[in-house]
Design a protein around this motif. Structure first.
Motif, PDB file in Angstrom:
ATOM      1  N   GLY A 130       0.824  -1.208   0.000  1.00  0.00           N
ATOM      2  CA  GLY A 130       0.000   0.000   0.000  1.00  0.00           C
ATOM      3  C   GLY A 130       0.853   1.251   0.000  1.00  0.00           C
ATOM      4  O   GLY A 130       0.532   2.246  -0.658  1.00  0.00           O
ATOM      5  N   SER A 131       1.983   1.209   0.734  1.00  0.00           N
ATOM      6  CA  SER A 131       2.901   2.341   0.725  1.00  0.00           C
ATOM      7  C   SER A 131       3.508   2.545  -0.656  1.00  0.00           C
ATOM      8  O   SER A 131       3.684   3.682  -1.116  1.00  0.00           O
ATOM      9  N   LEU A 132       3.796   1.464  -1.358  1.00  0.00           N
ATOM     10  CA  LEU A 132       4.311   1.580  -2.725  1.00  0.00           C
ATOM     11  C   LEU A 132       3.276   2.213  -3.646  1.00  0.00           C
ATOM     12  O   LEU A 132       3.615   3.010  -4.531  1.00  0.00           O
ATOM     13  N   MET A 133       2.006   1.859  -3.463  1.00  0.00           N
ATOM     14  CA  MET A 133       0.952   2.438  -4.297  1.00  0.00           C
ATOM     15  C   MET A 133       0.811   3.942  -4.050  1.00  0.00           C
ATOM     16  O   MET A 133       0.551   4.703  -4.977  1.00  0.00           O
ATOM     17  N   VAL A 134       0.985   4.360  -2.793  1.00  0.00           N
ATOM     18  CA  VAL A 134       0.913   5.791  -2.491  1.00  0.00           C
ATOM     19  C   VAL A 134       2.016   6.531  -3.233  1.00  0.00           C
ATOM     20  O   VAL A 134       1.812   7.641  -3.753  1.00  0.00           O
ATOM     21  N   GLN A 135       3.200   5.920  -3.302  1.00  0.00           N
ATOM     22  CA  GLN A 135       4.289   6.552  -4.048  1.00  0.00           C
ATOM     23  C   GLN A 135       3.938   6.699  -5.516  1.00  0.00           C
ATOM     24  O   GLN A 135       4.255   7.724  -6.148  1.00  0.00           O
ATOM     25  N   ILE A 136       3.261   5.712  -6.068  1.00  0.00           N
ATOM     26  CA  ILE A 136       2.821   5.799  -7.466  1.00  0.00           C
ATOM     27  C   ILE A 136       1.772   6.900  -7.620  1.00  0.00           C
ATOM     28  O   ILE A 136       1.766   7.644  -8.610  1.00  0.00           O
ATOM     29  N   VAL A 137       0.885   7.016  -6.629  1.00  0.00           N
ATOM     30  CA  VAL A 137      -0.145   8.060  -6.674  1.00  0.00           C
ATOM     31  C   VAL A 137       0.490   9.445  -6.708  1.00  0.00           C
ATOM     32  O   VAL A 137       0.059  10.327  -7.465  1.00  0.00           O
ATOM     33  N   VAL A 138       1.519   9.650  -5.887  1.00  0.00           N
ATOM     34  CA  VAL A 138       2.192  10.953  -5.852  1.00  0.00           C
ATOM     35  C   VAL A 138       2.769  11.287  -7.226  1.00  0.00           C
ATOM     36  O   VAL A 138       2.610  12.400  -7.746  1.00  0.00           O
ATOM     37  N   LEU A 139       3.431  10.317  -7.844  1.00  0.00           N
ATOM     38  CA  LEU A 139       4.016  10.551  -9.164  1.00  0.00           C
ATOM     39  C   LEU A 139       2.940  10.816 -10.212  1.00  0.00           C
ATOM     40  O   LEU A 139       3.113  11.678 -11.084  1.00  0.00           O
ATOM     41  N   GLN A 140       1.844  10.071 -10.137  1.00  0.00           N
ATOM     42  CA  GLN A 140       0.773  10.284 -11.101  1.00  0.00           C
ATOM     43  C   GLN A 140       0.198  11.692 -11.000  1.00  0.00           C
ATOM     44  O   GLN A 140       0.031  12.379 -12.007  1.00  0.00           O
ATOM     45  N   CYS A 141      -0.103  12.111  -9.775  1.00  0.00           N
ATOM     46  CA  CYS A 141      -0.759  13.407  -9.600  1.00  0.00           C
ATOM     47  C   CYS A 141       0.154  14.568  -9.964  1.00  0.00           C
ATOM     48  O   CYS A 141      -0.305  15.556 -10.560  1.00  0.00           O
ATOM     49  N   ILE A 142       1.425  14.464  -9.600  1.00  0.00           N
ATOM     50  CA  ILE A 142       2.327  15.599  -9.772  1.00  0.00           C
ATOM     51  C   ILE A 142       2.996  15.612 -11.146  1.00  0.00           C
ATOM     52  O   ILE A 142       3.170  16.676 -11.746  1.00  0.00           O
ATOM     53  N   ILE A 143       3.334  14.450 -11.670  1.00  0.00           N
ATOM     54  CA  ILE A 143       4.120  14.399 -12.908  1.00  0.00           C
ATOM     55  C   ILE A 143       3.285  13.948 -14.099  1.00  0.00           C
ATOM     56  O   ILE A 143       3.141  14.675 -15.099  1.00  0.00           O
ATOM     57  N   TRP A 144       2.697  12.748 -14.013  1.00  0.00           N
ATOM     58  CA  TRP A 144       2.143  12.147 -15.224  1.00  0.00           C
ATOM     59  C   TRP A 144       0.821  12.769 -15.646  1.00  0.00           C
ATOM     60  O   TRP A 144       0.570  12.920 -16.852  1.00  0.00           O
ATOM     61  N   TYR A 145      -0.040  13.144 -14.711  1.00  0.00           N
ATOM     62  CA  TYR A 145      -1.260  13.838 -15.109  1.00  0.00           C
ATOM     63  C   TYR A 145      -0.946  15.238 -15.654  1.00  0.00           C
ATOM     64  O   TYR A 145      -1.624  15.728 -16.561  1.00  0.00           O
ATOM     65  N   THR A 146       0.094  15.866 -15.101  1.00  0.00           N
ATOM     66  CA  THR A 146       0.517  17.159 -15.637  1.00  0.00           C
ATOM     67  C   THR A 146       1.050  17.004 -17.054  1.00  0.00           C
ATOM     68  O   THR A 146       0.787  17.839 -17.931  1.00  0.00           O
ATOM     69  N   LEU A 147       1.790  15.927 -17.305  1.00  0.00           N
ATOM     70  CA  LEU A 147       2.262  15.653 -18.662  1.00  0.00           C
ATOM     71  C   LEU A 147       1.085  15.428 -19.615  1.00  0.00           C
ATOM     72  O   LEU A 147       1.097  15.906 -20.766  1.00  0.00           O
ATOM     73  N   MET A 148       0.056  14.722 -19.157  1.00  0.00           N
ATOM     74  CA  MET A 148      -1.127  14.516 -19.986  1.00  0.00           C
ATOM     75  C   MET A 148      -1.775  15.851 -20.342  1.00  0.00           C
ATOM     76  O   MET A 148      -2.152  16.099 -21.501  1.00  0.00           O
ATOM     77  N   LEU A 149      -1.909  16.728 -19.352  1.00  0.00           N
ATOM     78  CA  LEU A 149      -2.464  18.058 -19.630  1.00  0.00           C
ATOM     79  C   LEU A 149      -1.608  18.802 -20.648  1.00  0.00           C
ATOM     80  O   LEU A 149      -2.130  19.488 -21.542  1.00  0.00           O
ATOM     81  N   PHE A 150      -0.303  18.685 -20.522  1.00  0.00           N
ATOM     82  CA  PHE A 150       0.601  19.361 -21.447  1.00  0.00           C
ATOM     83  C   PHE A 150       0.356  18.867 -22.872  1.00  0.00           C
ATOM     84  O   PHE A 150       0.280  19.672 -23.817  1.00  0.00           O
ATOM     85  N   LEU A 151       0.211  17.557 -23.061  1.00  0.00           N
ATOM     86  CA  LEU A 151      -0.020  17.006 -24.388  1.00  0.00           C
ATOM     87  C   LEU A 151      -1.367  17.450 -24.949  1.00  0.00           C
ATOM     88  O   LEU A 151      -1.474  17.782 -26.145  1.00  0.00           O
ATOM     89  N   PHE A 152      -2.400  17.457 -24.111  1.00  0.00           N
ATOM     90  CA  PHE A 152      -3.714  17.889 -24.588  1.00  0.00           C
ATOM     91  C   PHE A 152      -3.702  19.364 -24.968  1.00  0.00           C
ATOM     92  O   PHE A 152      -4.288  19.757 -25.990  1.00  0.00           O
ATOM     93  N   GLU A 153      -3.072  20.203 -24.148  1.00  0.00           N
ATOM     94  CA  GLU A 153      -3.022  21.617 -24.478  1.00  0.00           C
ATOM     95  C   GLU A 153      -2.144  21.875 -25.702  1.00  0.00           C
ATOM     96  O   GLU A 153      -2.424  22.789 -26.487  1.00  0.00           O
ATOM     97  N   TYR A 154      -1.101  21.085 -25.873  1.00  0.00           N
ATOM     98  CA  TYR A 154      -0.290  21.196 -27.084  1.00  0.00           C
ATOM     99  C   TYR A 154      -1.124  20.895 -28.312  1.00  0.00           C
ATOM    100  O   TYR A 154      -1.044  21.598 -29.330  1.00  0.00           O
ATOM    101  N   ARG A 155      -1.930  19.857 -28.218  1.00  0.00           N
ATOM    102  CA  ARG A 155      -2.828  19.534 -29.330  1.00  0.00           C
ATOM    103  C   ARG A 155      -3.803  20.679 -29.598  1.00  0.00           C
ATOM    104  O   ARG A 155      -4.037  21.062 -30.744  1.00  0.00           O
TER     105      ARG A 155
END
Length: 588
Positions: A130-155
């Motif tokens: 569960g602690s490992l999953m929380v670490q993945i959640v942090v990366l998703q919220c801060i990095i990967w979802y922001t990258l997704m927004l960047f790609l959508f706005e670029y489009r």
């Protein structure tokens, strides 16, 4: 070897989530307990309070100083591998496109870790997973979802530039975006104003069109469900009105202040299909007799030569009898799910809802995929009704806000006409501004950052949160997990079809989600040296059902929303048996 007791622990952790989902589904589908309006209220509560506080609770109670960096590296390598492969495919393959690259990245790398992953992995491998999953959640919220927004706005930025500046985009050296524009998702008409500087370069200002501002004022004055009919203002154009094609219940004729009294003779009888709702104040009004659309005149270059005029600047439509229906918007239905919306949740006549940002109040079609991939699976080009092929998927009728291709074609030549983009620094600044405006309106951004900050402080200096605050947060965060699944059940019940994108594409999407994603994760994990239970956790979490946030982005920006919707709903239904199969096979 996996024992029956181990399986029972897993079912004990996961089945209650499905119970909440089934109860919500039955409350709408079978027992008719909740109306669409009430579902919208429940979803908004989950989006604003339950899920952000749930995220804050998990992140703030996780020790960031004991993070497993090898596990995080494996997750990061998986996503980088997928990004590189998709970038190469999109660049070199004739069937590659930015839209499909974004969708495939979501399907293969962004699982539902917060709601589904934490309880499931805890039941399988214990609390440390569960602690490992929380670490993945942090990366998703801060990095990967922001990258997704960047790609959508670029489009979105590429589409806007291709529409408004098909021949002069390379001369743009600055963009200024009005503060009331939150996104370039194309949900509402935008207008651009270009000024030529002393160096002969273009300085562009992007703002909402006048018709959009009038529509917003009318909504605020009368409300979306007031039943007030907006009266067309008089126009100086003979027998003509200018129509706003933004998403709204009624496509209301907009008055014009232009004094060209002879335009109707040019307009009458011309084909008005495939025009863009984005409007431009690029000079003085002119008229394109070939295409039958109003355009704006040329801005002179510094050396006296004219810039070519954009051919989608103004939109005119003759009025004859009943008002012309744009894209079948009368059948539009809005969809809702529990993700943050930057505006109040709309309620449509059809009662199907999905949270997303913006002020769109209707006109969302169930035929989002009508022209692309519903009946015949294809990455590549599909012909349209006027005989011109589209490179990549046409921006479909979602929101009735844009029908422009990502890569415009030269109709006269029948060949792709590449549009030179502004300098990279100019594009990057524009996209970062729009991404920042989206992030600061998302409560999950604050909950993740505040939770991470508090965990850094509390575990570094052993500071405990005051009990009165901790208890207040715990009440809502404890409800967050169940309410998230309940909201997902409401969303499922309000959909006309569980498999919305067709069986062929659904099968392909499920293969990417449950086979390709875990396979790439397994390769990345072994490459960085993960072994034993850590390797098992990495593979099983990659086989979780589709994350919900990527679906909401896809819905908001209209990039394959049917595929992501199917991946969320159908993926959730089959996730438990599939993850159990992985769990058993890895335990042999």
């Amino acid at each position: 070897m996996i024992s029956a007791t181990d399986l029972y622990h897993v079912l004990t952790a996961v089945v209650p989530l499905y119970v909440a989902m089934i109860l919500a589904y039955g409350s709408v589908k079978w027992w008719k307990i909740f109306t669409p309006d009430q579902c919208s209220g429940i979803n908004r509560f989950v989006a604003l309070f339950a899920v952000p506080l749930l995220s804050f609770h998990f992140i703030s109670t996780n020790d960031p100083y004991s993070m497993n960096f090898k596990f995080i590296l494996a997750d990061t390598v998986q996503k980088i591998i997928v990004l590189l492969l998709l970038a190469i495919w999109s660049k070199l393959s004739s069937s590659g496109s930015l839209e499909w690259s974004i969708t495939l990245f979501s399907l293969s790398t962004l699982p539902n870790t917060l709601v589904m992953g934490i309880p499931l992995l805890k039941g399988m491998y214990g609390d440390y997973s569960g602690s490992l999953m929380v670490q993945i959640v942090v990366l998703q919220c801060i990095i990967w979802y922001t990258l997704m927004l960047f790609l959508f706005e670029y489009r979105g930025a590429r589409m806007l530039i291709a529409e408004q500046f098909p021949d002069t985009a390379g001369s743009i050296i600055s963009f200024k975006v009005d503060s009331d524009i939150i996104s370039l998702d194309g949900k509402e008409p935008l207008q651009t104003e270009a000024e030529v500087g002393e160096d002969g370069k273009l300085h562009v200002t992007v703002r909402k069109s006048a018709s959009s501002r009038s529509e917003i004022f009318s909504r605020r004055s009368h409300g979306p469900n007031s039943g007030v009919s907006l009266t067309p203002r008089p126009s100086n154009l003979t027998n003509c009105e200018i129509y706003s094609l933004q998403s709204s219940r009624n496509h209301t004729p907009r008055g014009s202040s232009f004094n060209h009294t002879d335009v109707f003779s040019m307009v009458n009888g011309k084909n008005m299909s495939n025009v863009s709702p984005r409007q431009s104040n690029f000079g003085n009004l002119g008229f394109d007799e070939e295409n039958g659309v109003g355009v704006f005149g040329n801005v002179n270059r510094a050396n006296g030569g004219p810039y070519p005029v954009p051919t989608t600047a103004g939109i005119f439509s003759p009025v004859s009898g009943a008002m012309r229906k744009a894209n079948g918007a009368e059948n539009g239905k809005d969809l809702h799910m529990f993700v943050w919306s930057s505006s109040a949740s709309p309620v449509s006549e059809g009662g199907l809802h999905v949270f997303r940002g913006g002020d769109d109040l209707g006109g969302v079609h169930q035929k989002d995929y009508g022209e692309f991939g519903r009946d015949e699976f294809s990455f590549g080009n599909r012909p349209v009704t006027n005989g011109v092929e589209n490179e990549g998927p046409v921006l479909s009728k979602l929101g009735s806000s844009s029908t422009t291709e990502l890569n415009p074609k030269s109709v006269a030549q029948g060949e792709p006409k590449p549009t030179a983009m502004p300098p990279t620094s100019v594009m990057t600044r524009l996209i970062l501004i729009m991404v920042w405006r989206k992030l600061i309106r998302n409560p999950n951004t604050y909950s993740s950052l505040i939770g991470l900050t508090w965990s850094l402080v509390s575990f570094r200096w052993h500071v405990e949160m005051p009990a009165i605050i901790a208890r207040s947060i715990a009440i809502l965060s404890d409800a967050g997990l169940g309410m998230a699944m309940f909201s997902l059940g409401l969303f499922m019940a309000l959909q006309p079809r569980i498999i919305a994108c067709g069986n062929t594409i659904a099968t392909f999407a499920m293969g990417v989600r449950f086979l390709v994603g875990p396979a790439v994760m397994a390769a990345a994990s072994m490459a960085v040296g993960l072994r034993g239970s850590l390797l098992h956790v990495a593979i099983v979490q990659a086989a979780l059902p589709q994350g919900i946030v990527p679906f909401v982005f896809a819905k908001e920006y209209n990039v394959h929303p049917d595929i992501l919707s199917t991946a969320v709903i159908f993926g959730m239904l089959v996730a438990l048996p599939i993850t159990l199969v992985y769990y058993i096979l890895l335990g042999l």
